[in-house]
Scaffold this active site. Structure first.
Site, mmCIF file in Angstrom:
data_model
loop_
_atom_site.group_PDB
_atom_site.id
_atom_site.type_symbol
_atom_site.label_atom_id
_atom_site.label_comp_id
_atom_site.label_asym_id
_atom_site.label_seq_id
_atom_site.Cartn_x
_atom_site.Cartn_y
_atom_site.Cartn_z
ATOM 1 N N THR A 18 -16.323 5.768 0.740
ATOM 2 C CA THR A 18 -15.813 5.114 -0.468
ATOM 3 C C THR A 18 -14.814 6.029 -1.177
ATOM 4 O O THR A 18 -13.841 5.573 -1.760
ATOM 5 C CB THR A 18 -16.980 4.799 -1.438
ATOM 6 O OG1 THR A 18 -18.014 4.135 -0.722
ATOM 7 C CG2 THR A 18 -16.540 3.924 -2.587
ATOM 8 N N SER A 113 -17.997 14.581 -6.119
ATOM 9 C CA SER A 113 -18.206 13.818 -7.341
ATOM 10 C C SER A 113 -19.549 14.098 -8.006
ATOM 11 O O SER A 113 -19.832 15.219 -8.395
ATOM 12 C CB SER A 113 -18.032 12.334 -7.016
ATOM 13 O OG SER A 113 -18.088 11.567 -8.187
ATOM 14 N N HIS A 114 -20.381 13.072 -8.073
ATOM 15 C CA HIS A 114 -21.652 13.166 -8.799
ATOM 16 C C HIS A 114 -22.778 13.664 -7.910
ATOM 17 O O HIS A 114 -23.912 13.754 -8.368
ATOM 18 C CB HIS A 114 -22.000 11.784 -9.340
ATOM 19 C CG HIS A 114 -21.921 10.747 -8.259
ATOM 20 N ND1 HIS A 114 -20.717 10.294 -7.773
ATOM 21 C CD2 HIS A 114 -22.866 10.145 -7.537
ATOM 22 C CE1 HIS A 114 -20.942 9.437 -6.802
ATOM 23 N NE2 HIS A 114 -22.237 9.321 -6.633
ATOM 24 N N ASP A 277 -19.410 13.445 -15.004
ATOM 25 C CA ASP A 277 -19.995 13.849 -13.719
ATOM 26 C C ASP A 277 -19.350 15.115 -13.157
ATOM 27 O O ASP A 277 -18.532 15.754 -13.817
ATOM 28 C CB ASP A 277 -19.913 12.705 -12.704
ATOM 29 C CG ASP A 277 -18.496 12.502 -12.191
ATOM 30 O OD1 ASP A 277 -17.551 12.799 -12.946
ATOM 31 O OD2 ASP A 277 -18.340 12.053 -11.038
ATOM 32 N N ASP A 279 -16.965 15.878 -11.064
ATOM 33 C CA ASP A 279 -15.513 16.061 -11.033
ATOM 34 C C ASP A 279 -14.806 15.397 -12.212
ATOM 35 O O ASP A 279 -13.579 15.317 -12.240
ATOM 36 C CB ASP A 279 -14.938 15.541 -9.707
ATOM 37 C CG ASP A 279 -15.205 14.062 -9.515
ATOM 38 O OD1 ASP A 279 -16.237 13.572 -10.019
ATOM 39 O OD2 ASP A 279 -14.385 13.389 -8.861
ATOM 40 N N ASP A 281 -14.657 12.256 -13.401
ATOM 41 C CA ASP A 281 -14.088 10.910 -13.461
ATOM 42 C C ASP A 281 -15.078 9.867 -13.982
ATOM 43 O O ASP A 281 -14.670 8.787 -14.378
ATOM 44 C CB ASP A 281 -13.482 10.481 -12.109
ATOM 45 C CG ASP A 281 -14.456 10.570 -10.965
ATOM 46 O OD1 ASP A 281 -15.613 10.980 -11.195
ATOM 47 O OD2 ASP A 281 -14.062 10.226 -9.830
ATOM 48 N N ARG A 282 -16.370 10.200 -14.002
ATOM 49 C CA ARG A 282 -17.346 9.227 -14.513
ATOM 50 C C ARG A 282 -17.684 9.509 -15.975
ATOM 51 O O ARG A 282 -17.532 10.641 -16.444
ATOM 52 C CB ARG A 282 -18.648 9.307 -13.717
ATOM 53 C CG ARG A 282 -18.491 8.847 -12.316
ATOM 54 C CD ARG A 282 -19.848 8.776 -11.636
ATOM 55 N NE ARG A 282 -19.656 8.201 -10.312
ATOM 56 C CZ ARG A 282 -20.601 7.631 -9.597
ATOM 57 N NH1 ARG A 282 -21.827 7.566 -10.055
ATOM 58 N NH2 ARG A 282 -20.345 7.134 -8.400
ATOM 59 N N LYS A 376 -10.457 7.011 -12.036
ATOM 60 C CA LYS A 376 -11.222 6.767 -13.247
ATOM 61 C C LYS A 376 -11.258 8.074 -14.035
ATOM 62 O O LYS A 376 -11.012 9.136 -13.479
ATOM 63 C CB LYS A 376 -12.610 6.244 -12.916
ATOM 64 C CG LYS A 376 -13.408 7.087 -11.943
ATOM 65 C CD LYS A 376 -14.657 6.325 -11.535
ATOM 66 C CE LYS A 376 -15.471 7.116 -10.530
ATOM 67 N NZ LYS A 376 -15.473 6.501 -9.197
HETATM 68 C C1 G1P Z 1 -20.173 4.900 -5.525
HETATM 69 C C2 G1P Z 1 -20.031 3.816 -6.564
HETATM 70 C C3 G1P Z 1 -18.592 3.338 -6.617
HETATM 71 C C4 G1P Z 1 -17.663 4.518 -6.861
HETATM 72 C C5 G1P Z 1 -17.932 5.614 -5.849
HETATM 73 C C6 G1P Z 1 -17.133 6.873 -6.158
HETATM 74 O O1 G1P Z 1 -19.828 4.391 -4.255
HETATM 75 O O2 G1P Z 1 -20.902 2.744 -6.309
HETATM 76 O O3 G1P Z 1 -18.455 2.369 -7.609
HETATM 77 O O4 G1P Z 1 -16.336 4.120 -6.790
HETATM 78 O O5 G1P Z 1 -19.308 5.954 -5.841
HETATM 79 O O6 G1P Z 1 -17.436 7.401 -7.401
HETATM 80 P P1 G1P Z 1 -20.938 3.886 -3.184
HETATM 81 O O7 G1P Z 1 -21.900 5.015 -2.983
HETATM 82 O O8 G1P Z 1 -21.624 2.727 -3.840
HETATM 83 O O9 G1P Z 1 -20.150 3.503 -1.978
HETATM 84 ZN ZN ZN Z 2 -16.804 11.601 -9.779
#
Ligand code: G1P
Ligand code: ZN
Length: 543
Positions: A18, A113-114, A277, A279, A281-282, A376
């Protein structure tokens, strides 16, 4: 300094998900793993020769060493210049801004990211295109294709650079420009928001808590909130980015930002709380005694953005990912704005933003942003909320209640079943997918199915089609459930169940969320048998 060509072998599984390629840190640290992927990026974009890139990351474990390797590969591939955040640090939105500001040929962001960071946790690498946004599927596919046939990579055999000092150095002919990671981003925020009004808000006694979760937003939030806006010292907590995020799970949601939630629901809570988060962006936004779901936050921001100078002229349109609640659709409808529904992942917003079809976008996963960058942006969302609070002179609770009275309320929740055996998760998906066609007009838990499909998206700008983006069942009363597999995990499979129910009001606008959703949750179990197939009694995380 010499550029050398090293022979290598394709490495399996280097398929971006993603949001870039995410793996356990030890996987990324295997000899050649990072090198192969970075060379594949450069090959996929027609080489790096003469090009300029941005480079930085969220400071997690291996960030510093990975940055050195990438610089050496970029130089050996003939790149002209790389703009690096000091200490190889850049938040994702700040990196996106720098890519755009300097009109570069893209950028490489180091982050998972998170996801937790550390020697045994997660690492990630993401390529962003010249518009500043995450590479679209055509590019990530090309990168992946390169990884499957790569035979060599080029790298400079040279010492590591000192990235702690701002200014220019070189690797061979390539200029390495080390920049303050915060300055340009903060200047952009000053353009979008009314900093005088925000200073007046804080000097009038408005209290806020910002939990940076020991991740990258610490320096950004401290500079902007405390230094420029005069928020009380200590407003920002966990403000120093640490390689392992101090053991925190840097995901700003009620589960992982529990200390912030407790404070906001406790006695003497501040007026406003927020978290970001790994990085940056959240974002999560909380009022005194009230939690704002990300879907509601997007809707409130869309309804009120015109109160901030950067959005004074109104919005061109809005977009949300498919699993995000339809709260923003109601605002768009009321304002007569176009509203787009995209697959999960920020990369799908890029074309809509570039084509000036939308100004604001958001996802239920604590992501909100606008056309100021192509990612984001956590701190941006927080500042927009602050600007709205400063203008309306009402509490978060008042703003939210009034919003629901006007537009109705989309009760919404996401249930995650994490680290499932891949086969089990696929069985759950398969079972529901097989039933979709027969579902319309049938009754489940007292609700009638209006439609059921596997979401497919055609990008209205370039006509590209993305299939298999999530199973959705919509009921005649507007309630909805969505089931999809996560594309960001690094362990087993994660199933995400998204449930939603619309209540027009004026009655029933302040119910408990999970209770309000109980029939839809029960319908999801009936239709997919998640619990029966996986043997799990309850989701691991509910947001
Ligand atoms: C998850 C979130 C999605 C976001 C992505 C990156 O992806 O659901 O909305 O864009 O992290 O931060 P997922 O693990 O669901 O594919
Ligand atoms: Zn992030």
């Amino acid at each position: 300094m010499t550029a050398i060509i090293r022979e290598t072998q394709p490495i399996e599984g280097q398929k971006p998900g993603t949001s870039g390629l995410r793996k356990k840190t030890p996987v990324f640290m295997q000899p050649g793993y990072l090198e192969n992927f970075v060379q594949a990026i450069f090959n996929a974009i027609g080489g790096a020769r003469g090009k300029t890139f941005v480079l930085g990351g969220d400071g997690r474990y291996f960030n510093d060493r990975a940055a050195q390797v990438i610089l050496k590969i970029a130089s050996a591939n003939g790149a002209a210049r790389v703009i690096v955040g000091q200490g190889a640090i850049l938040s994702t939105p700040a990196a996106s801004h720098l890519i755009r500001l300097h009109q570069t040929d893209g950028g490489i962001i180091l982050s998972a990211s998170h996801n937790p960071g550390g020697a045994e946790e997660d690492f990630g690498v993401k390529f962003n295109t010249p518009n500043g946004g995450p590479a679209p599927e055509s590019v990530t596919q090309a990168i992946y294709d390169e990884t499957t046939c790569l035979r060599e990579y080029a790298i400079c055999d040279t010492d590591d650079l000192d990235l702690t000092r701002i200014g220019e150095t070189r690797i061979g002919d390539m200029v390495v420009q080390v920049v303050d990671p915060v300055a340009d981003y903060a200047a952009l925020m000053e353009k979008l928001f009314d900093f005088d009004k925000l200073r007046a808000l804080f000097s009038g006694g408005f209290r806020m808590r910002f939990d940076a979760m020991n991740a990258v937003t610490g320096p950004y939030a401290t500079e902007i909130l405390e230094r420029r806006l005069g928020a009380a010292p200590g407003t920002v907590v966990h403000g120093t980015p640490l390689p392992d995020f101090g053991g925190m799970h840097p995901d700003p949601n009620p589960v992982w930002a529990k200390a912030l939630m407790d404070e906001m629901f406790g006695p003497d809570a501040p007026d406003f709380g927020a978290a970001s988060d790994g990085d940056g962006d959240r974002n999560m936004v909380v009022g005194r005694g009230i939690y704002v779901s990300p879907s509601d936050s997007l809707a409130v921001l869309a309804a009120n953005a015109h109160l901030a100078p950067g959005y004074q002229g109104g919005l061109k349109g809005v977009a949300r990912s498919m699993p995000t609640s339809a709260a923003v659709d109601r605002v768009a409808n009321a304002l007569g704005l176009p509203c787009y529904e995209t697959p999960t992942g920020w990369k799908f917003f890029g074309n809509l933003l570039d084509d000036a079809r939308v100004t604001l976008c958001g996802e239920e996963s604590f992501g909100t942003g606008s056309d100021h960058v192509r990612e984001k942006d956590g701190l941006w969302a927080v500042l927009l909320w602050l600007n709205i609070l400063a203008e309306r002179k009402e509490s978060v609770e008042q703003i939210l209640s009034e919003h629901w009275r006007e537009h109705g309320r989309n009760y919404y929740s996401r249930h995650d079943y994490e680290a499932l055996p891949v086969a089990d998760a696929e069985r759950v998906m398969g079972a529901l997918r097989d039933r979709l066609a027969a579902l319309p007009a049938t009754e489940v838990q007292g609700m009638t199915v209006a439609s059921a499909d596997d979401f497919s998206y055609m990008d209205p700008v370039d006509g590209s089609v993305s299939k298999g983006q999530g199973l959705r069942v919509v009921f005649t009363d507007g309630s909805r459930l969505v089931l999809r597999l996560s594309g960001t995990g690094t362990e087993g499979a994660t199933l995400r169940l998204y449930v939603e129910r619309y209540v027009p009001g004026p009655e029933g606008l302040a119910d408990d969320v999970q209770s309000a959703l109980a029939p839809v949750i029960a319908a999801a179990e009936d239709l997919s048998e998640i619990r029966a197939i996986t043997g799990r009694n309850a989701p691991d995380v509910i947001t």
